[in-house]
Scaffold this motif. Structure first.
Motif, PDB file in Angstrom:
ATOM      1  N   GLN A  27      90.386  52.127  25.474  1.00 56.69           N
ATOM      2  CA  GLN A  27      90.564  52.931  24.272  1.00 56.69           C
ATOM      3  C   GLN A  27      92.045  53.072  23.925  1.00 56.69           C
ATOM      4  O   GLN A  27      92.440  52.945  22.766  1.00 56.69           O
ATOM      5  CB  GLN A  27      89.920  54.314  24.464  1.00 56.69           C
ATOM      6  CG  GLN A  27      88.412  54.304  24.548  1.00 56.69           C
ATOM      7  CD  GLN A  27      87.763  53.776  23.287  1.00 56.69           C
ATOM      8  OE1 GLN A  27      88.281  53.940  22.183  1.00 56.69           O
ATOM      9  NE2 GLN A  27      86.610  53.134  23.425  1.00 56.69           N
ATOM     10  N   ALA A  28      92.869  53.350  24.929  1.00 55.45           N
ATOM     11  CA  ALA A  28      94.299  53.559  24.689  1.00 55.45           C
ATOM     12  C   ALA A  28      94.948  52.333  24.056  1.00 55.45           C
ATOM     13  O   ALA A  28      95.854  52.451  23.222  1.00 55.45           O
ATOM     14  CB  ALA A  28      95.001  53.922  25.991  1.00 55.45           C
ATOM     15  N   GLU A  29      94.478  51.152  24.425  1.00 63.55           N
ATOM     16  CA  GLU A  29      95.034  49.921  23.852  1.00 63.55           C
ATOM     17  C   GLU A  29      94.795  49.848  22.352  1.00 63.55           C
ATOM     18  O   GLU A  29      95.595  49.265  21.607  1.00 63.55           O
ATOM     19  CB  GLU A  29      94.440  48.696  24.549  1.00 63.55           C
ATOM     20  CG  GLU A  29      95.089  48.369  25.884  1.00 63.55           C
ATOM     21  CD  GLU A  29      96.586  48.117  25.754  1.00 63.55           C
ATOM     22  OE1 GLU A  29      96.990  47.333  24.870  1.00 63.55           O
ATOM     23  OE2 GLU A  29      97.354  48.735  26.511  1.00 63.55           O
ATOM     24  N   ARG A  30      93.678  50.431  21.898  1.00 65.97           N
ATOM     25  CA  ARG A  30      93.382  50.435  20.457  1.00 65.97           C
ATOM     26  C   ARG A  30      94.437  51.213  19.676  1.00 65.97           C
ATOM     27  O   ARG A  30      94.692  50.923  18.504  1.00 65.97           O
ATOM     28  CB  ARG A  30      92.012  51.067  20.191  1.00 65.97           C
ATOM     29  CG  ARG A  30      90.824  50.268  20.691  1.00 65.97           C
ATOM     30  CD  ARG A  30      89.538  51.084  20.545  1.00 65.97           C
ATOM     31  NE  ARG A  30      89.333  51.538  19.173  1.00 65.97           N
ATOM     32  CZ  ARG A  30      88.813  52.725  18.849  1.00 65.97           C
ATOM     33  NH1 ARG A  30      88.448  53.588  19.782  1.00 65.97           N
ATOM     34  NH2 ARG A  30      88.639  53.050  17.598  1.00 65.97           N
ATOM     35  N   ALA A  31      95.017  52.233  20.303  1.00 65.99           N
ATOM     36  CA  ALA A  31      95.947  53.124  19.605  1.00 65.99           C
ATOM     37  C   ALA A  31      97.410  52.805  19.905  1.00 65.99           C
ATOM     38  O   ALA A  31      98.291  53.584  19.553  1.00 65.99           O
ATOM     39  CB  ALA A  31      95.643  54.582  19.975  1.00 65.99           C
ATOM     40  N   GLY A  82      86.463  64.423  20.123  1.00 65.37           N
ATOM     41  CA  GLY A  82      87.818  63.979  20.438  1.00 65.37           C
ATOM     42  C   GLY A  82      88.693  63.922  19.199  1.00 65.37           C
ATOM     43  O   GLY A  82      89.911  64.150  19.270  1.00 65.37           O
ATOM     44  N   ILE A  83      88.088  63.616  18.051  1.00 70.33           N
ATOM     45  CA  ILE A  83      88.844  63.619  16.788  1.00 70.33           C
ATOM     46  C   ILE A  83      89.347  65.025  16.508  1.00 70.33           C
ATOM     47  O   ILE A  83      90.508  65.230  16.123  1.00 70.33           O
ATOM     48  CB  ILE A  83      87.968  63.114  15.620  1.00 70.33           C
ATOM     49  CG1 ILE A  83      87.499  61.683  15.885  1.00 70.33           C
ATOM     50  CG2 ILE A  83      88.732  63.199  14.293  1.00 70.33           C
ATOM     51  CD1 ILE A  83      86.483  61.161  14.871  1.00 70.33           C
ATOM     52  N   VAL A 121      86.824  60.183  25.044  1.00 72.66           N
ATOM     53  CA  VAL A 121      88.118  59.533  24.824  1.00 72.66           C
ATOM     54  C   VAL A 121      88.062  58.566  23.641  1.00 72.66           C
ATOM     55  O   VAL A 121      89.062  58.368  22.949  1.00 72.66           O
ATOM     56  CB  VAL A 121      88.596  58.832  26.109  1.00 72.66           C
ATOM     57  CG1 VAL A 121      89.868  58.024  25.857  1.00 72.66           C
ATOM     58  CG2 VAL A 121      88.865  59.876  27.195  1.00 72.66           C
ATOM     59  N   LYS A 122      86.881  57.991  23.362  1.00 74.68           N
ATOM     60  CA  LYS A 122      86.749  57.172  22.153  1.00 74.68           C
ATOM     61  C   LYS A 122      87.068  58.012  20.920  1.00 74.68           C
ATOM     62  O   LYS A 122      87.774  57.565  20.005  1.00 74.68           O
ATOM     63  CB  LYS A 122      85.338  56.604  22.024  1.00 74.68           C
ATOM     64  CG  LYS A 122      85.138  55.783  20.742  1.00 74.68           C
ATOM     65  CD  LYS A 122      83.693  55.423  20.493  1.00 74.68           C
ATOM     66  CE  LYS A 122      83.545  54.669  19.164  1.00 74.68           C
ATOM     67  NZ  LYS A 122      83.949  55.495  17.996  1.00 74.68           N
ATOM     68  N   GLY A 123      86.553  59.251  20.901  1.00 77.36           N
ATOM     69  CA  GLY A 123      86.861  60.151  19.782  1.00 77.36           C
ATOM     70  C   GLY A 123      88.341  60.466  19.704  1.00 77.36           C
ATOM     71  O   GLY A 123      88.932  60.500  18.616  1.00 77.36           O
ATOM     72  N   VAL A 124      88.962  60.699  20.853  1.00 80.51           N
ATOM     73  CA  VAL A 124      90.405  60.944  20.881  1.00 80.51           C
ATOM     74  C   VAL A 124      91.145  59.742  20.306  1.00 80.51           C
ATOM     75  O   VAL A 124      92.059  59.887  19.489  1.00 80.51           O
ATOM     76  CB  VAL A 124      90.879  61.235  22.324  1.00 80.51           C
ATOM     77  CG1 VAL A 124      92.406  61.286  22.391  1.00 80.51           C
ATOM     78  CG2 VAL A 124      90.301  62.560  22.827  1.00 80.51           C
ATOM     79  N   THR A 125      90.739  58.554  20.703  1.00 81.51           N
ATOM     80  CA  THR A 125      91.389  57.331  20.203  1.00 81.51           C
ATOM     81  C   THR A 125      91.198  57.192  18.699  1.00 81.51           C
ATOM     82  O   THR A 125      92.131  56.839  17.970  1.00 81.51           O
ATOM     83  CB  THR A 125      90.832  56.091  20.906  1.00 81.51           C
ATOM     84  OG1 THR A 125      90.910  56.284  22.315  1.00 81.51           O
ATOM     85  CG2 THR A 125      91.625  54.845  20.538  1.00 81.51           C
ATOM     86  N   ASP A 126      89.995  57.464  18.217  1.00 85.23           N
ATOM     87  CA  ASP A 126      89.749  57.410  16.767  1.00 85.23           C
ATOM     88  C   ASP A 126      90.677  58.372  16.032  1.00 85.23           C
ATOM     89  O   ASP A 126      91.204  58.049  14.963  1.00 85.23           O
ATOM     90  CB  ASP A 126      88.287  57.760  16.464  1.00 85.23           C
ATOM     91  CG  ASP A 126      87.316  56.668  16.889  1.00 85.23           C
ATOM     92  OD1 ASP A 126      87.755  55.516  17.099  1.00 85.23           O
ATOM     93  OD2 ASP A 126      86.114  56.974  17.025  1.00 85.23           O
ATOM     94  N   ALA A 131      95.687  59.331  12.825  1.00 86.85           N
ATOM     95  CA  ALA A 131      96.979  59.998  12.711  1.00 86.85           C
ATOM     96  C   ALA A 131      98.153  59.031  12.843  1.00 86.85           C
ATOM     97  O   ALA A 131      99.300  59.404  12.589  1.00 86.85           O
ATOM     98  CB  ALA A 131      97.102  61.081  13.781  1.00 86.85           C
ATOM     99  N   GLY A 132      97.868  57.784  13.274  1.00 83.42           N
ATOM    100  CA  GLY A 132      98.928  56.804  13.448  1.00 83.42           C
ATOM    101  C   GLY A 132      99.803  57.052  14.656  1.00 83.42           C
ATOM    102  O   GLY A 132     100.982  56.683  14.672  1.00 83.42           O
ATOM    103  N   CYS A 133      99.240  57.676  15.694  1.00 82.83           N
ATOM    104  CA  CYS A 133     100.024  57.960  16.900  1.00 82.83           C
ATOM    105  C   CYS A 133      99.434  57.233  18.097  1.00 82.83           C
ATOM    106  O   CYS A 133      98.280  56.799  18.081  1.00 82.83           O
ATOM    107  CB  CYS A 133     100.081  59.468  17.177  1.00 82.83           C
ATOM    108  SG  CYS A 133      98.505  60.251  17.592  1.00 82.83           S
ATOM    109  N   ALA A 134     100.218  57.093  19.149  1.00 88.78           N
ATOM    110  CA  ALA A 134      99.773  56.440  20.372  1.00 88.78           C
ATOM    111  C   ALA A 134      99.018  57.427  21.252  1.00 88.78           C
ATOM    112  O   ALA A 134      99.339  58.621  21.292  1.00 88.78           O
ATOM    113  CB  ALA A 134     100.973  55.900  21.139  1.00 88.78           C
ATOM    114  N   LEU A 135      97.998  56.931  21.955  1.00 90.43           N
ATOM    115  CA  LEU A 135      97.372  57.703  23.030  1.00 90.43           C
ATOM    116  C   LEU A 135      98.128  57.306  24.292  1.00 90.43           C
ATOM    117  O   LEU A 135      97.872  56.275  24.896  1.00 90.43           O
ATOM    118  CB  LEU A 135      95.885  57.376  23.135  1.00 90.43           C
ATOM    119  CG  LEU A 135      95.124  58.066  24.282  1.00 90.43           C
ATOM    120  CD1 LEU A 135      95.285  59.577  24.230  1.00 90.43           C
ATOM    121  CD2 LEU A 135      93.647  57.692  24.250  1.00 90.43           C
ATOM    122  N   LEU A 136      99.085  58.121  24.673  1.00 92.54           N
ATOM    123  CA  LEU A 136     100.052  57.731  25.689  1.00 92.54           C
ATOM    124  C   LEU A 136      99.573  57.984  27.116  1.00 92.54           C
ATOM    125  O   LEU A 136     100.102  57.416  28.064  1.00 92.54           O
ATOM    126  CB  LEU A 136     101.366  58.489  25.447  1.00 92.54           C
ATOM    127  CG  LEU A 136     102.638  57.916  26.054  1.00 92.54           C
ATOM    128  CD1 LEU A 136     102.875  56.487  25.626  1.00 92.54           C
ATOM    129  CD2 LEU A 136     103.841  58.774  25.650  1.00 92.54           C
TER     130      LEU A 136
END
Length: 369
Positions: A27-31, A82-83, A121-126, A131-136
């Protein structure tokens, strides 16, 4: 001799944790965005300060999803909350005119299920993508006998960086500025302790806007993320936006006054004049009032259809309003109504001396016909 036990017998399955982390990494790679210097799995996350800033300022925000999670558990629908988690922080950071650079989440539970955690976490990534930010990075805490099995808590925080000269702090707000309200998708992530008292069966079918739906699904509609449309306006109309508000818990009365500076002694205090019926209130709020929410207090609890407010210069207000609405389709998201912008009022002043906190003081937010 005492019986030997291992971590799994104590209630923590590390292998399930490894499965969850594998899902998080995908998921993090998507963001992933430029500026990100570390991958998921490091002990910390690194993000480079954008080049060209003369006086960079870090702006942060943190929040959780709250009791809205209870509805997700009951409906076994985990991929949207997560969104909400991301939205609550990035929208707060946006109030200073700052785009969030990166976000980190925190998941806590009694017994970890990697499938459920992966959906969270998929929701967080979405949300991060919106928002155009990284999931760091983030943290997952499995705490048996502390949380009930099947229950999760979800929180997080974001950090943005901006040049100090670009920060919006409300000092430029003046009497006569126009208040533009951006539509919410419903209650967002606020007021759910009351909602859970009003709604006993989240599987119940109701009709909203001519369509049948489970009330629980309507209440799980994720919080709108305002970052991209607002940042576009800030770029197109530099200096015209004087203050901004994220309408969260406490509704209009608690949040809108937060963009105003305290008036110096002897000066009149700025306040908001809100025009009743100047925007479309989502049908879910009428449903909640029908079920017992006190209509006299709903503006102290819910956003009532306006999730974000901007105080803008009068000369550019009409152009800004048109620009928001012209770009509505550009920021469409599946499953939620398109954002609409409304002129909901203006900045005035109150002759009364406001002592203590602005929050909740009804002199600071006056409704008129």
């Amino acid at each position: 001799m005492a019986q030997t036990i291992d971590y799994k017998k104590a209630g923590v399955d590390v292998n399930e944790g490894y499965k969850a982390v594998d899902k998080y990494r995908k998921q993090a790679e998507r963001a992933r965005i430029p500026g990100q210097l570390t991958d998921l799995g490091a002990f910390n996350g690194m993000f480079a300060v954008p080049k060209g800033m003369k006086n960079p300022v870090m702006v942060s925000g943190t929040d959780g999803v709250g009791t809205k999670l209870d509805i997700a558990f009951k409906l076994k629908k985990y991929d949207t909350v997560g969104i909400d988690c991301v939205a609550m922080s990035v929208n707060d950071i946006l109030c200073s005119g700052v785009k969030t650079s990166f976000f980190l989440d925190y998941i806590a539970c009694g017994k970890l299920d990697s499938k459920i955690a992966g959906e969270l976490v998929k929701g967080v990534t979405d949300g991060c993508l919106d928002a155009g930010c990284a999931l760091l990075g983030g943290e997952t805490a499995e705490m048996p006998d502390f949380y009930d099995e099947g229950k999760y808590d979800l929180a997080g925080f974001g950090v943005g960086v901006a040049d100090k000269s670009d920060i919006i702090d409300g000092k430029k707000i003046k009497e006569g500025d126009i208040l533009i309200g951006l539509s919410s998708t419903g209650p967002h992530s606020n007021g759910y302790s009351l909602i859970r008292k009003l709604v006993k069966n989240f599987e119940e079918e109701i009709t909203l806007n001519g369509k049948k739906t489970r009330i629980g699904d309507a209440l799980l509609t994720p919080t709108r993320i305002y970052v991209k449309p607002v940042m576009e306006i800030l770029k197109k109309f530099p200096g015209s936006v004087h203050g901004m508000v994220h309408v969260t818990g406490g509704g209009f009365y608690e949040n809108v006054p937060r963009m105003y500076q305290k008036a110096p002694e002897g000066k009149k205090q700025l306040c908001s004049v809100i025009k009743k019926n100047s925007w479309e209130v989502p049908a879910i709020f009428d449903e909640l009032i029908k079920r017992g929410a006190d209509p006299k207090n709903v503006f102290s609890t819910f956003n009532m259809g306006i999730g974000f407010v901007l105080a803008v210069s009068k000369k550019d207000a009409e152009k800004i309003l048109k620009a928001f609405n012209a770009n509505a389709k550009k920021y469409s998201k599946k499953g939620i109504p398109d954002m609409k912008a409304y002129e909901i009022g203006y900045v005035s002043h109150t002759d009364k001396v406001i002592k203590g906190e602005f929050k909740g003081n009804k002199e600071m937010t006056q409704f008129v016909d």
